[in-house]
Motif scaffolding. Structure first.
Motif, PDB file in Angstrom:
ATOM      1  N   ILE A   1       4.228  10.323  -8.069  1.00 29.90           N
ATOM      2  CA  ILE A   1       3.944   8.884  -8.093  1.00 29.90           C
ATOM      3  C   ILE A   1       3.047   8.497  -6.928  1.00 29.90           C
ATOM      4  N   GLN A   2       2.060   7.665  -7.223  1.00 30.90           N
ATOM      5  CA  GLN A   2       1.251   7.091  -6.153  1.00 30.90           C
ATOM      6  C   GLN A   2       1.617   5.620  -5.991  1.00 30.90           C
ATOM      7  N   VAL A   3       1.812   5.214  -4.744  1.00 32.36           N
ATOM      8  CA  VAL A   3       2.029   3.800  -4.437  1.00 32.36           C
ATOM      9  C   VAL A   3       0.866   3.336  -3.577  1.00 32.36           C
ATOM     10  N   GLU A   4       0.063   2.442  -4.127  1.00 33.30           N
ATOM     11  CA  GLU A   4      -1.095   1.901  -3.386  1.00 33.30           C
ATOM     12  C   GLU A   4      -0.786   0.460  -3.008  1.00 33.30           C
ATOM     13  N   PHE A   5      -0.883   0.158  -1.721  1.00 36.96           N
ATOM     14  CA  PHE A   5      -0.526  -1.197  -1.287  1.00 36.96           C
ATOM     15  C   PHE A   5      -1.313  -1.601  -0.049  1.00 36.96           C
ATOM     16  N   VAL A   6      -1.210  -2.845   0.285  1.00 39.49           N
ATOM     17  CA  VAL A   6      -1.985  -3.550   1.315  1.00 39.49           C
ATOM     18  C   VAL A   6      -3.458  -3.606   0.893  1.00 39.49           C
ATOM     19  N   SER A   7      -4.183  -2.491   1.105  1.00 41.33           N
ATOM     20  CA  SER A   7      -5.584  -2.380   0.654  1.00 41.33           C
ATOM     21  C   SER A   7      -6.401  -3.633   0.937  1.00 41.33           C
ATOM     22  N   ALA A   8      -6.146  -4.255   2.081  1.00 41.73           N
ATOM     23  CA  ALA A   8      -6.912  -5.443   2.463  1.00 41.73           C
ATOM     24  C   ALA A   8      -8.332  -5.044   2.837  1.00 41.73           C
ATOM     25  N   ASN A   9      -9.310  -5.824   2.397  1.00 42.19           N
ATOM     26  CA  ASN A   9     -10.693  -5.567   2.796  1.00 42.19           C
ATOM     27  C   ASN A   9     -10.785  -5.615   4.324  1.00 42.19           C
ATOM     28  N   PRO A  10     -11.549  -4.719   4.929  1.00 44.37           N
ATOM     29  CA  PRO A  10     -11.682  -4.764   6.399  1.00 44.37           C
ATOM     30  C   PRO A  10     -12.627  -5.880   6.834  1.00 44.37           C
ATOM     31  N   THR A  11     -12.261  -7.101   6.434  1.00 45.37           N
ATOM     32  CA  THR A  11     -13.072  -8.270   6.806  1.00 45.37           C
ATOM     33  C   THR A  11     -12.353  -9.167   7.804  1.00 45.37           C
ATOM     34  N   GLY A  12     -11.129  -8.804   8.156  1.00 44.59           N
ATOM     35  CA  GLY A  12     -10.374  -9.593   9.119  1.00 44.59           C
ATOM     36  C   GLY A  12      -9.014  -8.967   9.367  1.00 44.59           C
ATOM     37  N   PRO A  13      -8.307  -9.433  10.387  1.00 41.33           N
ATOM     38  CA  PRO A  13      -6.978  -8.883  10.710  1.00 41.33           C
ATOM     39  C   PRO A  13      -5.982  -9.151   9.588  1.00 41.33           C
ATOM     40  N   LEU A  14      -4.898  -8.392   9.585  1.00 41.66           N
ATOM     41  CA  LEU A  14      -3.835  -8.612   8.612  1.00 41.66           C
ATOM     42  C   LEU A  14      -3.086  -9.896   8.928  1.00 41.66           C
ATOM     43  N   HIS A  15      -2.820 -10.693   7.895  1.00 42.38           N
ATOM     44  CA  HIS A  15      -2.010 -11.893   8.090  1.00 42.38           C
ATOM     45  C   HIS A  15      -0.633 -11.675   7.476  1.00 42.38           C
ATOM     46  N   VAL A  16       0.228 -12.687   7.512  1.00 44.17           N
ATOM     47  CA  VAL A  16       1.613 -12.504   7.056  1.00 44.17           C
ATOM     48  C   VAL A  16       1.698 -12.179   5.565  1.00 44.17           C
ATOM     49  N   GLY A  17       0.735 -12.648   4.779  1.00 44.21           N
ATOM     50  CA  GLY A  17       0.718 -12.295   3.363  1.00 44.21           C
ATOM     51  C   GLY A  17       0.553 -10.802   3.171  1.00 44.21           C
ATOM     52  N   HIS A  18      -0.360 -10.212   3.946  1.00 46.18           N
ATOM     53  CA  HIS A  18      -0.523  -8.759   3.918  1.00 46.18           C
ATOM     54  C   HIS A  18       0.771  -8.072   4.387  1.00 46.18           C
ATOM     55  N   GLY A  19       1.420  -8.699   5.357  1.00 49.61           N
ATOM     56  CA  GLY A  19       2.655  -8.130   5.898  1.00 49.61           C
ATOM     57  C   GLY A  19       3.734  -7.994   4.852  1.00 49.61           C
ATOM     58  N   ARG A  20       3.857  -8.999   3.989  1.00 50.94           N
ATOM     59  CA  ARG A  20       4.869  -8.907   2.933  1.00 50.94           C
ATOM     60  C   ARG A  20       4.524  -7.770   1.963  1.00 50.94           C
ATOM     61  N   GLY A  21       3.249  -7.664   1.605  1.00 48.97           N
ATOM     62  CA  GLY A  21       2.824  -6.572   0.730  1.00 48.97           C
ATOM     63  C   GLY A  21       3.073  -5.213   1.357  1.00 48.97           C
ATOM     64  N   ALA A  22       2.862  -5.128   2.680  1.00 49.23           N
ATOM     65  CA  ALA A  22       3.082  -3.867   3.395  1.00 49.23           C
ATOM     66  C   ALA A  22       4.559  -3.492   3.396  1.00 49.23           C
ATOM     67  N   ALA A  23       5.428  -4.460   3.691  1.00 53.33           N
ATOM     68  CA  ALA A  23       6.867  -4.195   3.731  1.00 53.33           C
ATOM     69  C   ALA A  23       7.385  -3.806   2.353  1.00 53.33           C
ATOM     70  N   ILE A  24       6.916  -4.496   1.327  1.00 49.73           N
ATOM     71  CA  ILE A  24       7.367  -4.209  -0.033  1.00 49.73           C
ATOM     72  C   ILE A  24       6.843  -2.849  -0.501  1.00 49.73           C
ATOM     73  N   GLY A  25       5.551  -2.595  -0.301  1.00 46.44           N
ATOM     74  CA  GLY A  25       4.975  -1.323  -0.737  1.00 46.44           C
ATOM     75  C   GLY A  25       5.607  -0.130  -0.055  1.00 46.44           C
ATOM     76  N   ASP A  26       5.778  -0.226   1.254  1.00 41.96           N
ATOM     77  CA  ASP A  26       6.371   0.882   2.001  1.00 41.96           C
ATOM     78  C   ASP A  26       7.825   1.093   1.590  1.00 41.96           C
ATOM     79  N   SER A  27       8.558   0.011   1.360  1.00 48.25           N
ATOM     80  CA  SER A  27       9.959   0.121   0.932  1.00 48.25           C
ATOM     81  C   SER A  27      10.052   0.755  -0.446  1.00 48.25           C
TER      82      SER A  27
END
Length: 539
Positions: A114-140
């Motif tokens: 299985i592949q889990v792809e998450f966050v994948s935010a464009n490198p156009t700015g720092p991570l914000h809290v929305g990205h943080g939720r995606g990161a916590a959920i994807g990693d979990s």
């Protein structure tokens, strides 16, 4: 336990020769209705042409001597309520004591790649809290699926070939020129954050004024900015306890010719056509609401074209059995078109699971904080980690189901009290560790038969239920169930601890309760590990 009840129901259904029946087995909200309840009798009423209560009585007769249950009752119109036998609870406790983490593993027929792809935010700015939720959920999700026995690979997809990256380069170049005294304006919809100025300053130091009138200036600004921002993103994610097995660059799809290969493949399938100078994919033939452009009239590929090539790479070139994409809820419109592309490429679209994560409302002084990357009005994930800590941030981000909006209360996340669910769960684990660390000798105990208090049995039940929560989290790709299970265990433990002594009780009771709290410790640590939260031993 739920599986055992299901087996009894299935055996009954086979006996009366009825197949394909959908029924539920739930935990009743009120204790008086038992530990489990099923609606099977009411479901069968129309098929058997009998009153549900009569069916329930017939079913109970087939299992009335089963030692799993202390009693079985019929309630209401025909609900069947099961009360677990205390001896079975003690047997389950000993099984936890023997198997440890293995007890809680959900049964799977075979492990998947299985592949889990998450966050994948464009490198156009720092991570914000929305990205943080995606990161916590994807990693979990990845942690939970690995625990279930799957071969899981995590991936971050860098969109480094799109229009937003060009806009980033132009934004940095405009700031660079302004710093050198040129009267230059940011492009419309340009990125306005303070970080853009900081990057421009570093370019002034590195290049002086040599980028002025340089035909590659925007490209240089884009590449330098992406490098700086991506490093910051990865540093933040590492601090957030998120590490990726692979970083995948969109640009590699172009460099390796996979974009053209994907279109050629679809062309051979007869699902590509030209219209108005653009190249179209006939996605409406495969369940999408309309056809989609994959190459514009100016020759530029669309984002969707990249999605097609990227998912072809995942399934066909790298051979994943299943792919889980964790996207923001604003990408819900992309699901049907990507699945349409998979279908056109002879890939079962059900092999792609898309988890759509709803937005985070960050609350400060009970007011929502607006977030916009381009305007620079956002709260960085780093700032939230610094303020409330990694544990609190990760726990809070997965504390509601992925399809629910999350109000992230900063003040609550910092509280050191039972009001704060993170503290509440961690304190239960630390309390047990403290007890175990202060024991000089443990009386011999082969079986915890001295446990007979309601709070003790409630605590054992919470451990059995936790196994079910893990199974549900695995099947539904939903980390929230881990949090739900942890809070239930912590609640039952604190209630037990506040009412009953452990150290200082009679030897047989003392030894039995040590077996109980060790099982609780195992479950709490496992659960926190599955969502990337530290199981603290001291607080």
């Amino acid at each position: 336990m739920k599986e055992k009840i299901s087996e009894l129901i299935e055996r009954y259904l086979n006996k009366i020769d009825i197949k394909d029946v959908y029924y539920t087995i739930e935990h009743p909200k009120e204790e008086k209705f038992g530990d489990y309840s099923t609606n099977i009798a009411m479901v069968l009423a129309s098929k058997l042409k009998k009153p549900p209560r009569n069916i329930a009585e017939e079913f109970i007769k087939t299992i009335e001597n089963n030692q799993l249950f202390e009693k079985i009752e019929i309630a209401g119109a025909g609900f069947i309520n099961f009360f677990i036998n205390p001896k079975e609870l003690l047997s389950q406790l000993m099984e936890i004591n023997s198997k440890k983490d293995e007890y809680f593993k959900p049964f799977t027929d075979n492990s998947k790649k299985i592949q889990v792809e998450f966050v994948s935010a464009n490198p156009t700015g720092p991570l914000h809290v929305g990205h943080g939720r995606g990161a916590a959920i994807g990693d979990s999700i990845a942690r939970i699926l690995r625990f279930a026995g799957n071969n899981v690979e995590t991936e971050y997809y860098i969109n480094d070939a799109g229009l937003q990256m060009e806009l980033l380069g132009k934004s940095v170049y405009a700031r660079y020129k302004q710093l050198l005294g040129y009267d230059d304006e940011l492009p419309e919809d340009g990125y306005k954050g303070e970080y853009i100025i900081d990057i421009a300053k570093s370019l002034v130091v590195a290049y002086g004024d040599r980028l002025i009138d340089n035909q590659d200036a925007v490209e240089i600004c884009k590449n330098e900015a992406a490098k700086v921002i991506l490093k910051e993103i990865m540093d933040d994610l590492s601090h957030f306890r998120v590490k990726f097995d692979k970083i995948f660059n969109e640009k590699s799809l172009y460099d390796k010719g996979e974009m053209d290969e994907s279109i050629n493949f679809l062309e051979q399938k007869g699902v590509i056509y030209n219209k108005d100078g653009a190249v179209w994919f006939a996605s409406s033939r495969f369940g999408d609401d309309k056809d989609r452009v994959i190459k514009r009239s100016n020759g530029a590929f669309t984002y969707f074209a990249s999605d097609i090539a990227y998912h072809r790479n995942k399934f066909i070139l790298r051979g994943f059995d299943e792919v889980i994409d964790v996207w923001g809820a604003d990408h819900h419109g992309y699901v049907a078109r990507v699945k349409a592309a998979l279908k056109a490429m002879d890939i079962d679209p059900d092999r792609l699971k898309v988890v759509l994560v709803q937005i985070v409302n960050l609350l400060r002084n009970k007011e929502k904080v607006s977030m916009s990357t381009r305007k620079g009005e956002f709260i960085k994930l780093k700032d939230v980690m610094d303020e409330v800590g990694v544990d609190a941030a990760r726990f809070m981000f997965v504390s509601r189901s992925v399809d629910s909006h999350l109000d992230f209360d900063l003040e609550l996340a910092k509280k050191q009290s039972s009001d704060n669910p993170v503290y509440y769960v961690q304190y239960a684990h630390a309390r047990i560790c403290s007890i175990l660390a202060n024991i000089d000798s443990i009386p011999k105990c082969n079986y915890p038969d001295a446990l007979e208090q309601k709070e003790e049995f409630d605590l054992i039940k919470s451990l059995i239920f936790f196994k079910e929560f893990i199974k549900k989290a695995t099947e539904e790709i939903e980390p929230y169930f881990i949090v739900k299970g942890l809070i239930t265990i912590a609640e039952k433990f604190h209630r037990f601890y506040n009412k009953h002594r452990i150290i200082g009780s009679e030897d047989n009771i003392f030894a039995s309760r040590l077996i109980l709290i060790e099982a609780v410790r195992v479950a709490l640590k496992l659960g926190m590990d599955l969502i990337g939260v530290e199981a603290k031993e001291k607080m």
